[in-house]
Design an enzyme around this catalytic site. Sequence first.
Site, PDB file in Angstrom:
ATOM      1  N   PHE A 120      76.407  26.242  -3.074  1.00 53.19           N
ATOM      2  CA  PHE A 120      77.439  27.157  -3.023  1.00 53.19           C
ATOM      3  C   PHE A 120      77.772  26.045  -1.833  1.00 53.19           C
ATOM      4  O   PHE A 120      77.437  25.816  -1.226  1.00 53.19           O
ATOM      5  CB  PHE A 120      76.536  28.327  -2.421  1.00 53.19           C
ATOM      6  CG  PHE A 120      78.039  29.065  -2.387  1.00 53.19           C
ATOM      7  CD1 PHE A 120      78.479  30.121  -3.392  1.00 53.19           C
ATOM      8  CD2 PHE A 120      78.730  29.326  -1.302  1.00 53.19           C
ATOM      9  CE1 PHE A 120      79.359  31.067  -3.437  1.00 53.19           C
ATOM     10  CE2 PHE A 120      79.698  30.578  -1.163  1.00 53.19           C
ATOM     11  CZ  PHE A 120      79.503  31.067  -1.860  1.00 53.19           C
TER      12      PHE A 120
ATOM     13  N   ASP B  23      68.713  28.140   1.851  1.00 53.42           N
ATOM     14  CA  ASP B  23      69.930  29.441   1.847  1.00 53.42           C
ATOM     15  C   ASP B  23      69.284  30.780   1.378  1.00 53.42           C
ATOM     16  O   ASP B  23      69.276  29.956   0.272  1.00 53.42           O
ATOM     17  CB  ASP B  23      70.897  28.670   1.376  1.00 53.42           C
ATOM     18  CG  ASP B  23      71.997  29.788   1.188  1.00 53.42           C
ATOM     19  OD1 ASP B  23      71.837  30.592   0.816  1.00 53.42           O
ATOM     20  OD2 ASP B  23      73.394  29.552   1.843  1.00 53.42           O
TER      21      ASP B  23
ATOM     22  N   TYR C 241      75.291  40.849   1.391  1.00 55.02           N
ATOM     23  CA  TYR C 241      75.740  42.173   0.882  1.00 55.02           C
ATOM     24  C   TYR C 241      75.851  41.742  -0.463  1.00 55.02           C
ATOM     25  O   TYR C 241      76.216  42.724  -0.858  1.00 55.02           O
ATOM     26  CB  TYR C 241      77.266  41.388   1.150  1.00 55.02           C
ATOM     27  CG  TYR C 241      77.964  40.023   1.062  1.00 55.02           C
ATOM     28  CD1 TYR C 241      78.346  39.896   0.364  1.00 55.02           C
ATOM     29  CD2 TYR C 241      77.800  39.598   2.511  1.00 55.02           C
ATOM     30  CE1 TYR C 241      78.055  38.080   0.277  1.00 55.02           C
ATOM     31  CE2 TYR C 241      78.153  38.675   2.437  1.00 55.02           C
ATOM     32  CZ  TYR C 241      78.507  37.245   1.355  1.00 55.02           C
ATOM     33  OH  TYR C 241      78.768  35.940   1.592  1.00 55.02           O
ATOM     34  N   LYS C 242      74.519  40.704  -0.929  1.00 57.29           N
ATOM     35  CA  LYS C 242      74.278  41.058  -1.791  1.00 57.29           C
ATOM     36  C   LYS C 242      73.107  41.843  -2.656  1.00 57.29           C
ATOM     37  O   LYS C 242      73.335  42.869  -2.886  1.00 57.29           O
ATOM     38  CB  LYS C 242      74.074  39.123  -2.849  1.00 57.29           C
ATOM     39  CG  LYS C 242      75.443  38.058  -2.160  1.00 57.29           C
ATOM     40  CD  LYS C 242      75.150  36.889  -2.307  1.00 57.29           C
ATOM     41  CE  LYS C 242      76.512  36.131  -2.624  1.00 57.29           C
ATOM     42  NZ  LYS C 242      76.084  34.879  -1.942  1.00 57.29           N
TER      43      LYS C 242
ATOM     44  N   ARG D 235      78.729  35.009 -15.215  1.00 62.78           N
ATOM     45  CA  ARG D 235      77.260  34.793 -14.739  1.00 62.78           C
ATOM     46  C   ARG D 235      76.846  36.322 -14.915  1.00 62.78           C
ATOM     47  O   ARG D 235      78.109  36.939 -14.075  1.00 62.78           O
ATOM     48  CB  ARG D 235      78.418  34.809 -12.972  1.00 62.78           C
ATOM     49  CG  ARG D 235      77.005  33.533 -12.621  1.00 62.78           C
ATOM     50  CD  ARG D 235      77.237  33.745 -11.745  1.00 62.78           C
ATOM     51  NE  ARG D 235      77.874  34.309 -10.230  1.00 62.78           N
ATOM     52  CZ  ARG D 235      78.209  34.392  -8.511  1.00 62.78           C
ATOM     53  NH1 ARG D 235      76.866  33.596  -8.520  1.00 62.78           N
ATOM     54  NH2 ARG D 235      78.377  35.304  -7.719  1.00 62.78           N
TER      55      ARG D 235
HETATM   56  C1  LIG Z   1      77.185  34.196  -0.711  1.00 66.49           C
HETATM   57  C2  LIG Z   1      76.884  33.102  -0.546  1.00 66.49           C
HETATM   58  C3  LIG Z   1      76.979  32.146   0.617  1.00 66.49           C
HETATM   59  C4  LIG Z   1      78.236  32.954   1.413  1.00 66.49           C
HETATM   60  O1  LIG Z   1      78.364  32.355   2.996  1.00 66.49           O
HETATM   61  P1  LIG Z   1      79.569  33.818   3.423  1.00 66.49           P
HETATM   62  O2  LIG Z   1      79.518  33.072   4.491  1.00 66.49           O
HETATM   63  O3  LIG Z   1      79.025  34.803   3.845  1.00 66.49           O
HETATM   64  O4  LIG Z   1      80.875  33.347   2.959  1.00 66.49           O
HETATM   65  C5  LIG Z   1      76.741  31.081   0.982  1.00 66.49           C
HETATM   66  N1  LIG Z   1      75.544  30.164   0.081  1.00 66.49           N
HETATM   67  C6  LIG Z   1      75.379  31.014  -0.766  1.00 66.49           C
HETATM   68  C7  LIG Z   1      74.623  29.796  -1.613  1.00 66.49           C
HETATM   69  C8  LIG Z   1      76.223  31.804  -1.277  1.00 66.49           C
HETATM   70  O5  LIG Z   1      75.469  31.936  -2.633  1.00 66.49           O
END
Ligand SMILES: *Cc1c(COP(=O)(O)O)cnc(C)c1O
Length: 415
Positions: free
Chosen positions: A128, A200, A225-226, A374
């Site tokens: 990501f 992560d 939030y996921k 997705r």
């Molecule tokens: C959604 C996601 C993020 C999001 O980071 P934010 O700082 O909350 O915007 C980070 N890493 C991964 C792997 C994600 O899927």
Amino acid sequence: MTALPDFAAIEAMDAADALRPLRDRFILPPDLIYLDGNSLGVASTAAFAELRRAAEEEWGQDLIRSWNTAGWFDMPLDLGDRVGRLVGAAAGQTVVCDTTSINIYKALHAAMALRPDRSVIVTEGSSFPTDIYMAEGVVSTRPGASLRLEGVDAPAIEALIDGDVAVVLVNHVNYKTGELRDMAALTRKAHDNGALVIWDLCHTAGALPVDLDGASVDFAVGCTYKYLNGGPGSPAFIYAAARHHGGIRQPLTGWWGHARPFAFETRYAAGDGIRRFLCGTQPILSLRALKGALDIWDEVDMTALREKSLRLTDLFITLVEEKCAGHGLELESPRDPARRGSQVSFRHPNSYEIMQALIARGVIGDFRAPSTMRFGFTPLYVGYADVWRAVEILEDILRTGTWRDARFAVRAAVT
Ligand SMILES: *Cc1c(COP(=O)(O)O)cnc(C)c1O
């Protein structure tokens, strides 16, 4: 799954599903098939109740007294322990605060400081992007530091881990393909080379069983939030193994991480344990929504959750490949369930338009550039009939070509 089920078999699967009753705790708009809980989880009555109480009674009536009387001050640590239980972390090692991006920054600096004679960060080119961007930011502030990327500097991450590496930052489940990494094996590989690891967990917290303590992980971060359904922008979490606590230095030395914040001392002194990862005042209303959202997890057996998740994703793959054959869809997620998170991705040259057409028909997934569709499967509120209907609608859109309508090609800011 070999034989193609019919709709009666699908209904029987829903009827026999032990997690099915939990769906009623969520606020799902009628006729919506929501396959995007891997991006933004669904609201729950418990989250709204906490939010309402925090706003109307605590903020509205008790005002500043609520820092003490309503437990606002300790909420990041209290909720941290509750999230920790879902990712295999014993109490006192997890705190809810800030964003995943900010927590990556703190964890990377903390790890680099624990390996002062090393200068390399290893991460994934297919990560990501924020993980890479934050690593670039950390490298830019540490003279001599450098970044090695899997897929750029070597095909496999293992080949990049040697005696110069301070820390390996890695996604447990890839956000685009849904591929699940072997946490224990890669952690061992890093440790054998004297490096630390940061996992992560954005796509695994609340999606499948995780055992941070069992795998001897050093640090972990993730969002709420996921799959944890904390609400848009709800604070993230950060985990640090207790064995590191004494030596941890993180760069965002705000007053909330101070040993005595209300002594208002002139100089910074790091607080005990995981508390030192705090920086400043946290969004209490968001934390309260998260508190409500976490209640349901006390009733969820993660093994049963994982079993249902894999049944949902297996069913989706089987039905799409059977019913949508010949329309150019290509499976991007691992076929092997042991290597798959709780999502399924398909590649198609017109993924953006097809996804927009699906959304217009009430099937919500998302698009990731350049060509990925997705679909997230959240076992707490997605059922087998949802999967069936989603595939029926997808097949109809592909067969009739309705996705070719010009309005589906208009790009929005968030995809
Ligand atoms: C959604 C996601 C993020 C999001 O980071 P934010 O700082 O909350 O915007 C980070 N890493 C991964 C792997 C994600 O899927």
